[in-house]
Design an enzyme around this catalytic site. Structure first.
Site, PDB file in Angstrom:
ATOM      1  N   ASP A  52       0.834  -1.205   0.000  1.00 32.20           N
ATOM      2  CA  ASP A  52       0.000   0.000   0.000  1.00 32.20           C
ATOM      3  C   ASP A  52       0.871   1.259   0.000  1.00 32.20           C
ATOM      4  O   ASP A  52       0.357   2.376  -0.077  1.00 32.20           O
ATOM      5  CB  ASP A  52      -1.011  -0.004   1.159  1.00 32.20           C
ATOM      6  CG  ASP A  52      -0.359   0.052   2.516  1.00 32.20           C
ATOM      7  OD1 ASP A  52       0.885  -0.055   2.602  1.00 32.20           O
ATOM      8  OD2 ASP A  52      -1.091   0.201   3.514  1.00 32.20           O
ATOM      9  N   ASP A  91      -0.981  -6.139  -0.083  1.00 36.27           N
ATOM     10  CA  ASP A  91      -1.353  -5.435   1.155  1.00 36.27           C
ATOM     11  C   ASP A  91      -2.854  -5.246   1.241  1.00 36.27           C
ATOM     12  O   ASP A  91      -3.485  -4.830   0.264  1.00 36.27           O
ATOM     13  CB  ASP A  91      -0.704  -4.043   1.162  1.00 36.27           C
ATOM     14  CG  ASP A  91       0.352  -3.907   2.238  1.00 36.27           C
ATOM     15  OD1 ASP A  91       0.296  -4.631   3.248  1.00 36.27           O
ATOM     16  OD2 ASP A  91       1.249  -3.069   2.038  1.00 36.27           O
ATOM     17  N   LYS A 121      -1.077  -9.272   3.073  1.00 35.69           N
ATOM     18  CA  LYS A 121      -0.375  -8.736   4.247  1.00 35.69           C
ATOM     19  C   LYS A 121      -1.307  -7.761   4.940  1.00 35.69           C
ATOM     20  O   LYS A 121      -2.049  -7.033   4.271  1.00 35.69           O
ATOM     21  CB  LYS A 121       0.914  -8.025   3.827  1.00 35.69           C
ATOM     22  CG  LYS A 121       1.610  -7.304   4.994  1.00 35.69           C
ATOM     23  CD  LYS A 121       3.038  -6.938   4.678  1.00 35.69           C
ATOM     24  CE  LYS A 121       3.218  -5.624   3.953  1.00 35.69           C
ATOM     25  NZ  LYS A 121       2.694  -4.446   4.678  1.00 35.69           N
ATOM     26  N   GLU A 123      -1.431  -4.968   8.482  1.00 39.56           N
ATOM     27  CA  GLU A 123      -0.718  -4.337   9.588  1.00 39.56           C
ATOM     28  C   GLU A 123      -1.382  -4.739  10.895  1.00 39.56           C
ATOM     29  O   GLU A 123      -2.550  -4.390  11.129  1.00 39.56           O
ATOM     30  CB  GLU A 123      -0.714  -2.811   9.413  1.00 39.56           C
ATOM     31  CG  GLU A 123       0.129  -2.386   8.225  1.00 39.56           C
ATOM     32  CD  GLU A 123       0.282  -0.880   8.098  1.00 39.56           C
ATOM     33  OE1 GLU A 123      -0.108  -0.136   9.030  1.00 39.56           O
ATOM     34  OE2 GLU A 123       0.794  -0.449   7.054  1.00 39.56           O
ATOM     35  N   GLU A 186       8.984  -3.555  10.751  1.00 44.43           N
ATOM     36  CA  GLU A 186       9.346  -2.264  10.153  1.00 44.43           C
ATOM     37  C   GLU A 186       9.849  -1.303  11.225  1.00 44.43           C
ATOM     38  O   GLU A 186       9.173  -1.065  12.240  1.00 44.43           O
ATOM     39  CB  GLU A 186       8.143  -1.657   9.415  1.00 44.43           C
ATOM     40  CG  GLU A 186       8.488  -0.285   8.820  1.00 44.43           C
ATOM     41  CD  GLU A 186       7.544   0.212   7.744  1.00 44.43           C
ATOM     42  OE1 GLU A 186       6.625  -0.524   7.344  1.00 44.43           O
ATOM     43  OE2 GLU A 186       7.756   1.363   7.300  1.00 44.43           O
TER      44      GLU A 186
HETATM   45  O1  KIV Z   1       3.484  -0.996   1.640  1.00 44.08           O
HETATM   46  C1  KIV Z   1       4.639  -1.432   1.631  1.00 44.08           C
HETATM   47  O2  KIV Z   1       5.391  -1.255   0.668  1.00 44.08           O
HETATM   48  C2  KIV Z   1       5.108  -2.161   2.805  1.00 44.08           C
HETATM   49  C3  KIV Z   1       6.565  -2.483   2.890  1.00 44.08           C
HETATM   50  C4  KIV Z   1       7.330  -1.276   3.195  1.00 44.08           C
HETATM   51  C5  KIV Z   1       6.830  -3.580   3.852  1.00 44.08           C
HETATM   52  O3  KIV Z   1       4.349  -2.441   3.669  1.00 44.08           O
END
Ligand code: KIV
Length: 269
Positions: A52, A91, A121, A123, A186
């Site tokens: 994202d 994401d 993915k 958060e 991160e």
């Molecule tokens: O959105 C993204 O690119 C990420 C990475 C920085 C891990 O979450």
């Protein structure tokens, strides 16, 4: 079950997990479109993340909050079409996984149904354990993301290194127990990231989390030096494409104005 003839030999989630036990470092980069995804894939990177971060580096927003699920899916389709070998992770944008497990499965389900990508993915750690568990129970592989969570930038008051060792350990452990197949760390001090990496059976993928993580991820625009302005401490620019692009565009402009382009070689008789 017979396999579809067009099935590609892509790296699987269990193979990514097995790399940790085998002591092999995992490489991951972001991609948001077909041509870049093809180049990254051909270079042998194991994980391509449709991050994202697209909200900032592609769409030009100040944070990762504005990008929508439909936009993530649109770009994930492009990446999914390009990739032959890498595992592609998409994401889940804010707040597509924050409205209950049912909605999270519906949204993650759309990602897997409408793109050729294999995992999502999100958060979260301990606070999202229920959602991770529900997605994994539905057959959807989940990469968790703990430490600095850019979708929480307004609560955090900025993009800061996260130093609460107990919280970080608890988040990473909870994500693993809930079934996450890997955990992004991160902006976490290297010694904490090392401890988390030792305690988890699933791989940690670091960004600003030191060299002892099981793998490393970077935003492609950062790696290529495509962004102008401030370069965060955790970024290494492996190329300086911003000045290279400016130089190419400027030469084109000057040659057109001077009547030098197109030359004989670019002209049909
Ligand atoms: O959105 C993204 O690119 C990420 C990475 C920085 C891990 O979450």
């Amino acid at each position: 079950m017979s396999h579809h003839p067009a099935e590609r030999k892509q790296i699987t989630v269990p193979q990514i997990v097995a790399m940790k036990a085998a002591g092999k470092k995992i490489t991951a980069l972001t991609a948001y479109d077909y041509s870049m995804a093809r180049l990254i894939d051909a270079a042998g990177i194991e994980i391509i993340l449709v991050g994202d971060s697209m909200s900032m580096v592609v769409q030009g927003h100040a944070t990762t909050l504005p990008v929508t699920l439909d936009e993530m899916i649109y770009h994930a389709e492009m990446v999914g079409r390009a990739v032959e070998h890498a595992l592609v992770v998409v994401d889940m944008p804010f707040p597509s996984f924050l409205l209950g497990s049912h909605k999270a499965i519906e949204n993650a389900g759309r990602i897997l149904k409408e793109t050729r990508c294999q995992a999502v993915k999100l958060e979260g750690g301990a606070d999202q354990a229920d959602v991770i568990d529900a997605l994994v129970s539905a057959g959807i592989p989940v990469m968790a993301h703990v430490g600095l969570r850019p979708q929480s930038v307004h609560r955090l008051g900025g993009y800061r290194v996260q130093r609460d060792r107990e919280q970080l350990l608890a988040d990473a452990r909870a994500a693993e127990v809930a079934g996450a197949f890997s955990v992004v760390l991160e902006c976490v001090p290297a010694d904490i990231a090392r401890d988390i990496t030792r305690q988890l059976a699933v791989p940690t993928i670091g960004i600003g989390a030191g060299v002892d993580c099981d793998g490393q991820v970077l935003v492609m625009h950062d790696l290529l030096g495509l962004n102008t302005g401030h370069v965060p401490k955790h970024v290494k620019q492996y190329a300086q494409l911003a000045p290279a692009v400016t130089d190419a565009v400027t030469r084109f402009r000057d040659e057109v104005r001077a009547g030098q382009f197109p030359g004989k070689e670019q002209t049909f008789e």
